[in-house]
Every structure is written in structure tokens, then in C-alpha cells.
Motif scaffolding. Structure first.
Motif, PDB file in Angstrom:
ATOM      1  N   ALA A  96       0.402 -90.370   9.719  1.00  0.00           N
ATOM      2  CA  ALA A  96      -0.448 -90.090  10.873  1.00  0.00           C
ATOM      3  C   ALA A  96      -1.871 -89.746  10.415  1.00  0.00           C
ATOM      4  CB  ALA A  96       0.130 -88.956  11.699  1.00  0.00           C
ATOM      5  N   LEU A  97      -1.968 -88.973   9.357  1.00  0.00           N
ATOM      6  CA  LEU A  97      -3.285 -88.615   8.811  1.00  0.00           C
ATOM      7  C   LEU A  97      -4.031 -89.858   8.330  1.00  0.00           C
ATOM      8  CD1 LEU A  97      -5.342 -86.496   7.839  1.00  0.00           C
ATOM      9  CD2 LEU A  97      -4.005 -86.317   5.714  1.00  0.00           C
ATOM     10  N   ILE A  98      -3.328 -90.728   7.612  1.00  0.00           N
ATOM     11  CA  ILE A  98      -3.948 -91.976   7.137  1.00  0.00           C
ATOM     12  C   ILE A  98      -4.374 -92.825   8.330  1.00  0.00           C
ATOM     13  CG2 ILE A  98      -3.495 -94.158   5.934  1.00  0.00           C
ATOM     14  CD1 ILE A  98      -1.623 -92.551   4.073  1.00  0.00           C
ATOM     15  N   GLY A  99      -3.514 -92.908   9.357  1.00  0.00           N
ATOM     16  CA  GLY A  99      -3.851 -93.679  10.545  1.00  0.00           C
ATOM     17  C   GLY A  99      -5.124 -93.179  11.203  1.00  0.00           C
ATOM     18  N   ALA A 100      -5.267 -91.866  11.317  1.00  0.00           N
ATOM     19  CA  ALA A 100      -6.460 -91.288  11.936  1.00  0.00           C
ATOM     20  C   ALA A 100      -7.713 -91.613  11.131  1.00  0.00           C
ATOM     21  CB  ALA A 100      -6.292 -89.772  12.067  1.00  0.00           C
ATOM     22  N   ILE A 101      -7.628 -91.470   9.827  1.00  0.00           N
ATOM     23  CA  ILE A 101      -8.789 -91.737   8.967  1.00  0.00           C
ATOM     24  C   ILE A 101      -9.194 -93.200   9.046  1.00  0.00           C
ATOM     25  CG2 ILE A 101      -9.576 -91.815   6.569  1.00  0.00           C
ATOM     26  CD1 ILE A 101      -7.808 -89.309   6.089  1.00  0.00           C
ATOM     27  N   VAL A 102      -8.212 -94.101   9.003  1.00  0.00           N
ATOM     28  CA  VAL A 102      -8.502 -95.540   9.092  1.00  0.00           C
ATOM     29  C   VAL A 102      -9.147 -95.879  10.431  1.00  0.00           C
ATOM     30  CG1 VAL A 102      -7.458 -97.844   9.181  1.00  0.00           C
ATOM     31  CG2 VAL A 102      -6.707 -96.199   7.454  1.00  0.00           C
ATOM     32  N   CYS A 131     -17.357 -84.347  14.034  1.00  0.00           N
ATOM     33  CA  CYS A 131     -16.482 -84.984  15.028  1.00  0.00           C
ATOM     34  C   CYS A 131     -15.274 -85.599  14.337  1.00  0.00           C
ATOM     35  CB  CYS A 131     -17.263 -86.051  15.794  1.00  0.00           C
ATOM     36  SG  CYS A 131     -16.255 -86.999  16.957  1.00  0.00           S
ATOM     37  N   ALA A 132     -15.505 -86.325  13.262  1.00  0.00           N
ATOM     38  CA  ALA A 132     -14.401 -86.957  12.525  1.00  0.00           C
ATOM     39  C   ALA A 132     -13.444 -85.909  11.973  1.00  0.00           C
ATOM     40  CB  ALA A 132     -14.962 -87.816  11.393  1.00  0.00           C
ATOM     41  N   PHE A 133     -13.989 -84.815  11.469  1.00  0.00           N
ATOM     42  CA  PHE A 133     -13.156 -83.754  10.908  1.00  0.00           C
ATOM     43  C   PHE A 133     -12.273 -83.123  11.985  1.00  0.00           C
ATOM     44  CE2 PHE A 133     -12.621 -79.173   9.981  1.00  0.00           C
ATOM     45  CZ  PHE A 133     -11.851 -79.264   8.830  1.00  0.00           C
ATOM     46  N   ILE A 134     -12.873 -82.800  13.126  1.00  0.00           N
ATOM     47  CA  ILE A 134     -12.114 -82.152  14.203  1.00  0.00           C
ATOM     48  C   ILE A 134     -11.043 -83.083  14.750  1.00  0.00           C
ATOM     49  CG2 ILE A 134     -12.291 -81.228  16.554  1.00  0.00           C
ATOM     50  CD1 ILE A 134     -15.075 -80.165  15.731  1.00  0.00           C
ATOM     51  N   VAL A 135     -11.387 -84.363  14.918  1.00  0.00           N
ATOM     52  CA  VAL A 135     -10.408 -85.339  15.403  1.00  0.00           C
ATOM     53  C   VAL A 135      -9.248 -85.460  14.416  1.00  0.00           C
ATOM     54  CG1 VAL A 135     -10.021 -87.794  15.840  1.00  0.00           C
ATOM     55  CG2 VAL A 135     -12.011 -86.657  16.828  1.00  0.00           C
ATOM     56  N   THR A 136      -9.564 -85.510  13.130  1.00  0.00           N
ATOM     57  CA  THR A 136      -8.521 -85.608  12.107  1.00  0.00           C
ATOM     58  C   THR A 136      -7.607 -84.385  12.143  1.00  0.00           C
ATOM     59  OG1 THR A 136     -10.002 -86.918  10.691  1.00  0.00           O
ATOM     60  CG2 THR A 136      -8.081 -85.924   9.644  1.00  0.00           C
ATOM     61  N   CYS A 137      -8.201 -83.206  12.297  1.00  0.00           N
ATOM     62  CA  CYS A 137      -7.402 -81.977  12.399  1.00  0.00           C
ATOM     63  C   CYS A 137      -6.512 -82.009  13.630  1.00  0.00           C
ATOM     64  CB  CYS A 137      -8.323 -80.756  12.451  1.00  0.00           C
ATOM     65  SG  CYS A 137      -9.145 -80.378  10.891  1.00  0.00           S
ATOM     66  N   PHE A 138      -7.061 -82.499  14.739  1.00  0.00           N
ATOM     67  CA  PHE A 138      -6.261 -82.604  15.970  1.00  0.00           C
ATOM     68  C   PHE A 138      -5.057 -83.513  15.762  1.00  0.00           C
ATOM     69  CE2 PHE A 138      -5.209 -85.293  19.594  1.00  0.00           C
ATOM     70  CZ  PHE A 138      -4.748 -84.346  20.503  1.00  0.00           C
ATOM     71  N   VAL A 139      -5.289 -84.663  15.161  1.00  0.00           N
ATOM     72  CA  VAL A 139      -4.206 -85.624  14.951  1.00  0.00           C
ATOM     73  C   VAL A 139      -3.130 -85.045  14.039  1.00  0.00           C
ATOM     74  CG1 VAL A 139      -3.626 -87.837  13.866  1.00  0.00           C
ATOM     75  CG2 VAL A 139      -5.580 -87.671  15.414  1.00  0.00           C
ATOM     76  N   GLY A 157      -1.162 -91.618  14.490  1.00  0.00           N
ATOM     77  CA  GLY A 157      -2.452 -91.090  14.052  1.00  0.00           C
ATOM     78  C   GLY A 157      -3.608 -91.963  14.495  1.00  0.00           C
ATOM     79  N   PHE A 158      -3.437 -93.263  14.377  1.00  0.00           N
ATOM     80  CA  PHE A 158      -4.503 -94.231  14.649  1.00  0.00           C
ATOM     81  C   PHE A 158      -4.958 -94.177  16.113  1.00  0.00           C
ATOM     82  CE2 PHE A 158      -6.509 -98.284  15.296  1.00  0.00           C
ATOM     83  CZ  PHE A 158      -7.039 -98.642  14.066  1.00  0.00           C
ATOM     84  N   ILE A 159      -4.005 -94.263  17.039  1.00  0.00           N
ATOM     85  CA  ILE A 159      -4.365 -94.359  18.466  1.00  0.00           C
ATOM     86  C   ILE A 159      -4.805 -93.016  19.050  1.00  0.00           C
ATOM     87  CG2 ILE A 159      -3.444 -94.823  20.772  1.00  0.00           C
ATOM     88  CD1 ILE A 159      -2.137 -96.931  18.013  1.00  0.00           C
ATOM     89  N   PRO A 160      -4.049 -91.922  18.860  1.00  0.00           N
ATOM     90  CA  PRO A 160      -4.526 -90.641  19.384  1.00  0.00           C
ATOM     91  C   PRO A 160      -5.877 -90.211  18.833  1.00  0.00           C
ATOM     92  CG  PRO A 160      -2.192 -90.502  18.923  1.00  0.00           C
ATOM     93  CD  PRO A 160      -2.663 -91.817  18.373  1.00  0.00           C
ATOM     94  N   ALA A 164      -2.434 -81.893  13.593  1.00  0.00           N
ATOM     95  CA  ALA A 164      -1.734 -80.860  14.357  1.00  0.00           C
ATOM     96  C   ALA A 164      -0.764 -81.497  15.351  1.00  0.00           C
ATOM     97  CB  ALA A 164      -2.746 -79.983  15.094  1.00  0.00           C
ATOM     98  N   PHE A 165      -1.199 -82.567  16.009  1.00  0.00           N
ATOM     99  CA  PHE A 165      -0.331 -83.269  16.963  1.00  0.00           C
ATOM    100  C   PHE A 165       0.893 -83.837  16.259  1.00  0.00           C
ATOM    101  CE2 PHE A 165       0.894 -87.268  19.067  1.00  0.00           C
ATOM    102  CZ  PHE A 165       1.213 -86.788  20.329  1.00  0.00           C
ATOM    103  N   SER A 166       0.680 -84.413  15.072  1.00  0.00           N
ATOM    104  CA  SER A 166       1.794 -84.983  14.311  1.00  0.00           C
ATOM    105  C   SER A 166       2.772 -83.888  13.895  1.00  0.00           C
ATOM    106  CB  SER A 166       1.256 -85.708  13.073  1.00  0.00           C
ATOM    107  OG  SER A 166       2.322 -86.202  12.279  1.00  0.00           O
ATOM    108  N   ALA A 167       2.248 -82.751  13.454  1.00  0.00           N
ATOM    109  CA  ALA A 167       3.120 -81.642  13.065  1.00  0.00           C
ATOM    110  C   ALA A 167       3.913 -81.130  14.267  1.00  0.00           C
ATOM    111  CB  ALA A 167       2.278 -80.515  12.468  1.00  0.00           C
TER     112      ALA A 167
END
Length: 202
Positions: free
Chosen positions: A176-182, A126-134, A103-106, A136-139
Motif C-alpha cells: 500500500a505504501l509503494i502504491g501511494a508513492i507510485v 502534501c505528498a507526505f501527509i497523503v502517504t501517512c494517511f494511506v 495505496g495507489f487509489i486512496p 494509516a488506512f492500510s494499517a
């Protein structure tokens, strides 16, 4: 340029170490595949679409995480066995570190590509869309793990790394979600600054 040479040296060194006598060669290919694809892809696109040093460094870190997991399998990384013993747990949680990194790197890579291509502007959307992307990628990655398990049977057990935990898939996506948010909270400003510097030199 010096940084890139050093980073390539680190990548190759960890790759060579990882592929020598891994716990299981089939699992090694499954776990290492993203790292084996990522660096050549970045190498062949760096002149046409150079990324910030932040993203290149993070991708290197992610590759190292993947290579370590590939060498031992995610359920048997020795350091995390030790940590589990300290915490009185029977579960090796290196896979959770791997999914945090997933989550963090992607998140930083996706954010940079979106911003550079003017698909979004910096800010909350931007943050919301990136978080959604991550997420979705993780799923989707969890779906890949499922497909591999169905196709290969018991041979994919080390790749799945569930270790008998019934909520493993859901907790992987949560990490992955936590990684993206951090990543977005800690590194967005740094990335914006490097993107601005990259524009000045291009």
C-alpha cells in the motif's frame, strides 16, 4: 456524461459477474463491501462535490480489483496462479496487487479532497501527509481483518488470504505504501491539471 454511463455499465457488469457463483459467499461480502459502498457514495455526492475524472476512473478500477478478488477469493485468482507457476512460486499474489491498489487509489482520492478543501498545498508536505494517511488506512484495514478473523474463526481464512506467509500483514502495508508513492509520483501533475479545469467549470 458519456464516460460516467460507460463506467457505471462496467461497474454493474463486473459486479453481476462477481456475485454469480463466487467461491464463497461469506468471503464475497467481506471483500466486495468497500466497492458496494464506494460507488453509491460517489453517486450521491457528485453534484455537491464532483471529483476529477482521474479519481472516478481509479475508483472504478479499484472496485473491479475488489470484485475479482471477491469472486475467486484473493488466494485463488486463476491468472495469478498461472503467474506463480511461471515464477516457480506456490503463493498466489493477487492480494499484493489488491493492497498496491489500496495505496495507489486512496492516495489520489485523499490528495484531491485535501487540496480541494485547502487543507494542504501541492508539494512535498502534501505528498507526505497523503502517504501517512494511506499507511494509516492500510494499517486500520489490517486491524479490520484481524477483528473479522477473531469474530468468525475459520470462516475468515479466505478473507485474510495469508496463505501461511508469516509477514503477510507487514508486506500488505508495504505494498500500500509503494502504491501511494507510485501514484503521487506518476499522477500528481495530471490531477493538479484536472482540479484546475474542474474549478473553471464549477
Amino acid at each position: 456524461m458519456n464516460n460516467k454511463i460507460v463506467w457505471c455499465g462496467i461497474y454493474l457488469s463486473v459486479l453481476v459477474w462477481s456475485v454469480i457463483n463466487p467461491a464463497d459467499m461469506f468471503t464475497w461480502w467481506l471483500e466486495a463491501a468497500p466497492a458496494l459502498v464506494a460507488i453509491p457514495l460517489l453517486f450521491f455526492t457528485h453534484k455537491r462535490f464532483p471529483l476529477t475524472s482521474l479519481v472516478y476512473f481509479l475508483v472504478l478500477v479499484h472496485c473491479c480489483v475488489l470484485f475479482v478478488g471477491a469472486h475467486y477469493t484473493y488466494a485463488e485468482v486463476p491468472l495469478f496462479d498461472t503467474i506463480a507457476n511461471w515464477m516457480g512460486s506456490e503463493r498466489n499474489n493477487y492480494d499484493k496487487l489488491g493492497h498496491f491498489a489500496q495505496g495507489f487509489i486512496p492516495a489520489m482520492l485523499a490528495r484531491e479532497i485535501m487540496l480541494r478543501n485547502k487543507a494542504v498545498k501541492p508539494g512535498a508536505w502534501c505528498a507526505f501527509i497523503v502517504t501517512c494517511f494511506v499507511l494509516a488506512f492500510s494499517a486500520f484495514y489490517e486491524l479490520i481483518e484481524w477483528w473479522v478473523a477473531v469474530a468468525t474463526g475459520e470462516g475468515a481464512e479466505a478473507f485474510l488470504g495469508t496463505q501461511g506467509y508469516v509477514w503477510d500483514t507487514q508486506s500488505d502495508m508495504l505494498m500500500a505504501l509503494i502504491g501511494a508513492i507510485v501514484a503521487l509520483l506518476l499522477l500528481s501533475r495530471v490531477q493538479d491539471k484536472q482540479i484546475a479545469e474542474l474549478k473553471l467549470t464549477s
